[in-house]
Design a protein around this motif. Structure first.
Motif, PDB file in Angstrom:
ATOM      1  N   ASN A  29       0.786  -1.235  -0.112  1.00  0.00           N
ATOM      2  CA  ASN A  29      -0.402  -0.152   0.060  1.00  0.00           C
ATOM      3  C   ASN A  29       1.431   1.458   0.376  1.00  0.00           C
ATOM      4  O   ASN A  29       0.560   2.575  -0.565  1.00  0.00           O
ATOM      5  N   CYS A  30       1.762   1.116   0.745  1.00  0.00           N
ATOM      6  CA  CYS A  30       2.835   2.188   0.672  1.00  0.00           C
ATOM      7  C   CYS A  30       3.826   2.888  -0.826  1.00  0.00           C
ATOM      8  O   CYS A  30       3.817   3.911  -1.000  1.00  0.00           O
ATOM      9  N   PHE A  63      -3.245   8.809  -0.393  1.00  0.00           N
ATOM     10  CA  PHE A  63      -3.145   7.831   0.885  1.00  0.00           C
ATOM     11  C   PHE A  63      -4.603   7.433   1.409  1.00  0.00           C
ATOM     12  O   PHE A  63      -4.628   6.902   2.794  1.00  0.00           O
ATOM     13  N   VAL A  64      -4.947   7.994   1.745  1.00  0.00           N
ATOM     14  CA  VAL A  64      -6.804   7.995   2.271  1.00  0.00           C
ATOM     15  C   VAL A  64      -6.965   6.430   1.609  1.00  0.00           C
ATOM     16  O   VAL A  64      -7.639   5.329   2.283  1.00  0.00           O
ATOM     17  N   ALA A  65      -6.970   6.764  -0.106  1.00  0.00           N
ATOM     18  CA  ALA A  65      -7.500   5.317  -1.150  1.00  0.00           C
ATOM     19  C   ALA A  65      -6.957   4.442  -0.014  1.00  0.00           C
ATOM     20  O   ALA A  65      -7.322   3.352  -0.464  1.00  0.00           O
ATOM     21  N   GLN A  66      -5.166   4.611   0.314  1.00  0.00           N
ATOM     22  CA  GLN A  66      -4.664   3.385   0.264  1.00  0.00           C
ATOM     23  C   GLN A  66      -5.234   2.773   1.788  1.00  0.00           C
ATOM     24  O   GLN A  66      -5.177   1.295   2.117  1.00  0.00           O
ATOM     25  N   LEU A 116      -8.818  -1.534   9.689  1.00  0.00           N
ATOM     26  CA  LEU A 116      -8.690  -0.137   9.758  1.00  0.00           C
ATOM     27  C   LEU A 116      -7.396  -0.072  11.516  1.00  0.00           C
ATOM     28  O   LEU A 116      -6.701   1.181  11.018  1.00  0.00           O
ATOM     29  N   LEU A 117      -7.373  -1.181  12.163  1.00  0.00           N
ATOM     30  CA  LEU A 117      -6.594  -0.229  12.888  1.00  0.00           C
ATOM     31  C   LEU A 117      -5.026  -0.793  13.095  1.00  0.00           C
ATOM     32  O   LEU A 117      -4.151  -0.516  13.571  1.00  0.00           O
ATOM     33  N   VAL A 118      -4.575  -1.805  12.209  1.00  0.00           N
ATOM     34  CA  VAL A 118      -3.026  -2.227  11.728  1.00  0.00           C
ATOM     35  C   VAL A 118      -2.805  -2.099  10.808  1.00  0.00           C
ATOM     36  O   VAL A 118      -1.821  -1.718  10.658  1.00  0.00           O
ATOM     37  N   ARG A 119      -3.719  -1.826   9.649  1.00  0.00           N
ATOM     38  CA  ARG A 119      -3.184  -1.287   8.308  1.00  0.00           C
ATOM     39  C   ARG A 119      -3.147  -0.193   7.612  1.00  0.00           C
ATOM     40  O   ARG A 119      -2.467   0.545   7.098  1.00  0.00           O
TER      41      ARG A 119
END
Length: 261
Positions: A29-30, A63-66, A116-119
């Protein structure tokens, strides 16, 4: 309610098991976020403002999308429903004394909350550091971001549930799901902000449910749309898809024929 809480916890625990896969997903993702952001920066270098969007807005949306990929499952994975229809094990699901839709929803919300929390957090944080994103000063926009992400997860589940239900009529949902994985990123603002599309095309795409996965949460975060309006848009699509899924699911259950008897 205790059953659904247990199923939610099961989904959360199931996805927390694959730590190496989660770390790989964050790295991917990054990397894709950086590549997409650099492409958009080149576009905005030629034209500093497009339909009200600046380069900073576009990179922030990237980055919101990723960060929302793991929440909305816009590229998959599909729900287990299609495969269970193919092999007949869906019959056991239908024997449970609970609504199948709520069962699958609770399980998928566990996956989404883990994502949401981890990724999502490290993915967005990497973009904020690498590109010095202009983060909103209004605490309200930070506060509504989790609510918008949960609504995006509900819309994502609603779409994937409808894709999976097609297996009851087609015998295999993989073709429909493949089309969904192609349409979703294009129509949601994941690959390119809808603001950069021609006005007529952007207006149509905003009316489709995929916009609630990325474009609307990004605009709420950027302050490009009213918070109440954006959340209402997402909530209406989530409710519509869940109701449609419940209706089609009830019809599909009347069609079940398990091979072998």
């Amino acid at each position: 309610m205790r059953v659904f809480c247990a199923v939610f916890a099961l989904g959360l625990r199931r996805h927390s098991t694959y730590r190496a896969a989660t770390l790989s997903a964050i790295v991917v993702n990054c990397v894709f976020g950086v590549v997409n952001a650099l492409v958009l920066l080149a576009v905005f270098d030629a034209r500093p403002r497009i339909n009200g969007y600046t380069a900073a807005d576009a990179v922030t949306q990237v980055f919101v999308a990723q960060a929302l990929i793991g929440v909305t499952a816009i590229f998959g994975p599909p729900l287990d429903v299609g495969g269970r229809v193919r092999d007949g094990s869906v019959a056991a699901d239908l024997l449970r004394p609970v609504d199948p839709l709520l069962w699958w929803l609770a399980q998928d919300l566990g996956r989404a909350v883990f994502g949401l929390l981890v990724r999502s957090v490290p993915t967005f944080a990497s973009g904020a550091v690498l590109f010095a994103l202009p983060l909103p000063a209004d605490p309200l926009r930070w506060a509504v971001l989790p609510a918008s992400a949960v609504l995006a997860a509900l819309v994502g589940f609603g779409l994937r549930h409808l894709y999976a239900l097609s297996a009851f009529w087609l015998g295999d949902s993989r073709g429909v799901e493949s089309v969904g994985w192609l349409l979703g990123p294009f129509c949601s603002g994941m690959l390119l902000p809808l603001t950069l599309f021609p006005d007529a095309a952007a207006a149509v795409l905003r009316l489709l449910p995929w916009a609630a996965l990325v474009q609307i949460p990004a605009e709420v975060f950027l302050g490009r749309t009213g918070t109440a309006v954006g959340l209402l848009h997402q909530a209406l699509w989530a409710a519509a898809l869940l109701v449609l899924g419940a209706v089609l699911g009830a019809r599909a259950r009347r069609r079940v024929v398990v091979q072998g008897g």
